[in-house]
Write a protein that holds these residues in place. Structure first.
Motif, PDB file in Angstrom:
ATOM      1  N   THR A   1       0.831  -1.213   0.000  1.00  0.00           N
ATOM      2  CA  THR A   1       0.000   0.000   0.000  1.00  0.00           C
ATOM      3  C   THR A   1       0.859   1.254   0.000  1.00  0.00           C
ATOM      4  OG1 THR A   1      -0.169   0.029   2.432  1.00  0.00           O
ATOM      5  CG2 THR A   1      -1.846  -1.209   1.227  1.00  0.00           C
ATOM      6  N   ILE A   2       2.026   1.184   0.640  1.00  0.00           N
ATOM      7  CA  ILE A   2       2.942   2.335   0.652  1.00  0.00           C
ATOM      8  C   ILE A   2       3.454   2.621  -0.752  1.00  0.00           C
ATOM      9  CG2 ILE A   2       5.176   3.155   1.473  1.00  0.00           C
ATOM     10  CD1 ILE A   2       3.051   3.213   3.627  1.00  0.00           C
TER      11      ILE A   2
ATOM     12  N   GLY B   1       2.780   5.896  -6.016  1.00  0.00           N
ATOM     13  CA  GLY B   1       2.596   5.807  -7.456  1.00  0.00           C
ATOM     14  C   GLY B   1       3.448   4.750  -8.123  1.00  0.00           C
ATOM     15  N   LEU B   2       3.888   3.754  -7.347  1.00  0.00           N
ATOM     16  CA  LEU B   2       4.747   2.702  -7.876  1.00  0.00           C
ATOM     17  C   LEU B   2       3.973   1.411  -8.069  1.00  0.00           C
ATOM     18  CD1 LEU B   2       7.882   3.423  -5.684  1.00  0.00           C
ATOM     19  CD2 LEU B   2       7.698   3.775  -8.153  1.00  0.00           C
ATOM     20  N   SER B   3       4.353   0.644  -9.057  1.00  0.00           N
ATOM     21  CA  SER B   3       3.641  -0.584  -9.401  1.00  0.00           C
ATOM     22  C   SER B   3       4.103  -1.753  -8.534  1.00  0.00           C
ATOM     23  CB  SER B   3       3.883  -0.930 -10.874  1.00  0.00           C
ATOM     24  OG  SER B   3       5.258  -1.228 -11.082  1.00  0.00           O
TER      25      SER B   3
ATOM     26  N   LYS C   1      12.770  11.245 -15.411  1.00  0.00           N
ATOM     27  CA  LYS C   1      11.928  10.392 -16.237  1.00  0.00           C
ATOM     28  C   LYS C   1      10.868   9.668 -15.413  1.00  0.00           C
ATOM     29  CE  LYS C   1      15.625   9.572 -19.604  1.00  0.00           C
ATOM     30  NZ  LYS C   1      16.477   8.548 -20.251  1.00  0.00           N
ATOM     31  N   GLU C   2      10.683  10.144 -14.167  1.00  0.00           N
ATOM     32  CA  GLU C   2       9.691   9.574 -13.250  1.00  0.00           C
ATOM     33  C   GLU C   2      10.016   8.131 -12.848  1.00  0.00           C
ATOM     34  OE1 GLU C   2       7.124  11.137 -11.808  1.00  0.00           O
ATOM     35  OE2 GLU C   2       7.670  12.998 -12.804  1.00  0.00           O
TER      36      GLU C   2
ATOM     37  N   GLU D   1      10.677  -5.983  -7.658  1.00  0.00           N
ATOM     38  CA  GLU D   1      12.074  -5.789  -8.054  1.00  0.00           C
ATOM     39  C   GLU D   1      12.917  -5.334  -6.870  1.00  0.00           C
ATOM     40  OE1 GLU D   1      14.706  -3.264 -11.351  1.00  0.00           O
ATOM     41  OE2 GLU D   1      12.525  -2.958 -11.178  1.00  0.00           O
ATOM     42  N   VAL D   2      12.376  -4.433  -6.057  1.00  0.00           N
ATOM     43  CA  VAL D   2      13.096  -3.921  -4.889  1.00  0.00           C
ATOM     44  C   VAL D   2      13.311  -5.029  -3.862  1.00  0.00           C
ATOM     45  CG1 VAL D   2      12.917  -2.398  -2.880  1.00  0.00           C
ATOM     46  CG2 VAL D   2      12.382  -1.525  -5.160  1.00  0.00           C
ATOM     47  N   LEU D   3      12.242  -5.756  -3.517  1.00  0.00           N
ATOM     48  CA  LEU D   3      12.335  -6.788  -2.476  1.00  0.00           C
ATOM     49  C   LEU D   3      13.222  -7.955  -2.890  1.00  0.00           C
ATOM     50  CD1 LEU D   3       8.696  -6.956  -1.047  1.00  0.00           C
ATOM     51  CD2 LEU D   3      10.713  -5.855  -0.062  1.00  0.00           C
ATOM     52  N   ASN D   4      13.305  -8.218  -4.188  1.00  0.00           N
ATOM     53  CA  ASN D   4      14.116  -9.330  -4.666  1.00  0.00           C
ATOM     54  C   ASN D   4      15.537  -8.917  -5.040  1.00  0.00           C
ATOM     55  OD1 ASN D   4      12.394 -11.987  -5.014  1.00  0.00           O
ATOM     56  ND2 ASN D   4      11.061 -10.264  -5.547  1.00  0.00           N
TER      57      ASN D   4
END
Length: 455
Positions: free
Chosen positions: A105-106, A111-113, A146-147, A119-122
């Motif tokens: 939810t964070i 605004g992140l998928s 580039k957001e 990708e971050v957690l792995n």
């Protein structure tokens, strides 16, 4: 008035002063906004304006032209602003963790998928530490022009910061741990209603108060023995960064006076790295069993051979002690041992029975549930949580029914003399005294100073 007279009228002095002011303003503006082109024309502009003003005064011309070569200061400022806006700026989003939030939810709030979260957690096994969320915690997300996500940063506390930064080969996890200064701090309190209130007044945290109770838990039953006027004092580790307290560490030495009897405890770490508390003479504070398996509960029924059962309404021996406490209150193993039962047992409801060596056995009944890993045949350590207060079986309210057996015979756990643990090893006694004596002296000195100030 003739035409000649009209033509001969000089320009008003206010017009001339205004023209001089404009010239000064433009010169100052060009100094503030220098450029190669403006720098080259600065002296020419100043001379040109001065000459125009002087000519206007001498000739008394009806019009005054103060236009200057080169861009106006307003045009220069506009150009600088346009350049500033053209430079890409990183974008920062800060999300505060609310009750019920997860990392998913964070990320959504930022605004992140879900794929970015994955990708971050792995990126590494350590990155999963980001899931340790607390209400009120702030998580900072930095995006590039580039957001795209550039980095994540969050503080787990005053000493620990986690970050994930995008690199050439994906995200890289990092943890920064600040090592605080540690100083020995003294605190003292007198109980007027409860240990917790007295400890809070003395500036002790909840966890430090629990540690204090555990130190003396072998000799004092905090559900039964505490009286108004009881006193405590301790020297403990305080963690400090830049003069600001950020946490506490171990209790180094403590005293507790209960009903006129004083107990002293000193922390000592032996050569094998094992820490425990000992009396000032080196005998162990630790005994084979703790006095009570539930912290700060209220005794609702004592050991008795002729108590009337509240549900069966019959005279029936009460072979243990009942500790009333709210649902879910943790229950601790009274000593090291092996679980011989973790399950239902008739009117006892959910029950744990622990065998301690050859002679001793303890029973814990009416549990709401069992702690993780507690099952038939498992081993437990003294103070380990084995279950939680409940009302299973024949029970009128949430409480723990606790029994203590010696060689198969029920005894009163409140009056039973508890066996002692081993004292300081003979070959470490001198080292113990060298460390303990200054701590005990500090307790004496601080107490004397505190009493002198109160008189």
């Amino acid at each position: 008035m003739t035409d000649t007279q009209a033509k001969a009228r000089p320009y008003p002095r206010s017009h001339i002063l205004a023209a001089s002011g404009v010239a000064a303003l433009l010169s100052l503006s060009l100094l503030v906004f220098p450029s190669r082109e403006v720098e080259a024309k600065k002296s020419h502009l100043s001379l040109d304006l001065t000459q125009q003003i002087e000519t206007a005064v001498d000739r008394q011309e009806p019009q005054l032209n103060v236009a200057a070569e080169g861009p106006s200061p307003f045009a220069v400022a506009a150009q600088l602003g346009a350049v500033s806006e053209a430079v890409p700026k990183p974008k920062l989003k800060v999300v505060t963790v609310a009750n019920g939030d997860t990392l998913s939810t964070i990320f959504n709030s930022a605004g992140l998928s879900a794929s970015t979260l994955h990708e971050v957690l792995n990126s590494s096994k350590d990155a999963k530490q980001l899931t340790r969320l607390k209400v009120g915690q702030e998580i900072e997300f930095l995006f590039d022009d580039k957001e795209q996500l550039s980095s994540i940063q969050t503080r787990l506390g005053p000493l620990e910061t986690l970050s994930v930064t995008r690199g050439d080969k994906g995200f890289v996890f990092a943890k920064e741990v600040i090592k605080p200064d540690v100083r020995a701090t003294y605190a003292r309190g007198v109980i007027s209603s409860s240990l917790f209130l007295a400890a809070k007044r003395a500036g002790l945290s909840h966890s430090l108060t629990m540690d204090l109770a555990n130190v003396f838990g072998y000799d004092i039953d905090f559900a039964l023995d505490i009286r108004d006027g009881d006193e405590f004092e301790l020297v403990y580790e305080e963690k400090v960064i830049d003069g600001r307290t950020v946490g506490t560490g171990n209790i180094l030495a403590a005293r507790f006076t209960n009903r006129g009897k004083t107990f002293t405890a000193v922390r000592y770490t032996n050569k094998q790295g094992v820490s425990s508390f000992y009396n000032a003479d080196g005998t162990s504070m630790r005994k084979a069993f703790i006095r009570t398996p539930v912290d700060f509960a209220r005794i609702s029924s004592r050991f008795s051979t002729g108590r009337k059962h509240p549900i069966l309404n019959k005279i029936r021996a009460h072979n243990g002690v009942d500790y009333a406490a709210p649902h879910g209150t943790p229950i601790k193993a009274a000593g090291d041992g092996r679980v011989i039962l973790a399950g239902r047992k008739g009117g006892y409801g959910n029950t744990v029975i622990i065998q301690h060596g050859q002679s001793y056995r303890t029973l814990y009944a009416h549990m709401q549930g069992f702690a993780k890993g507690v099952r038939n045949g498992s081993t437990v350590e003294q103070g380990q949580i084995i279950g939680y207060i409940g009302t299973t079986g024949l029970s009128t309210g949430p409480h723990l029914h606790y029994e203590f057996q010696v060689n198969g015979v029920h005894v009163d756990p409140l009056s039973q003399k508890l066996p002692m643990a081993d004292p300081i090893a003979a070959n470490e006694k001198q080292r113990f005294l060298q460390l303990s004596q200054p701590l005990v002296a500090r307790l004496d000195d601080e107490r004397a100073t505190a009493l002198a100030m109160n008189h």
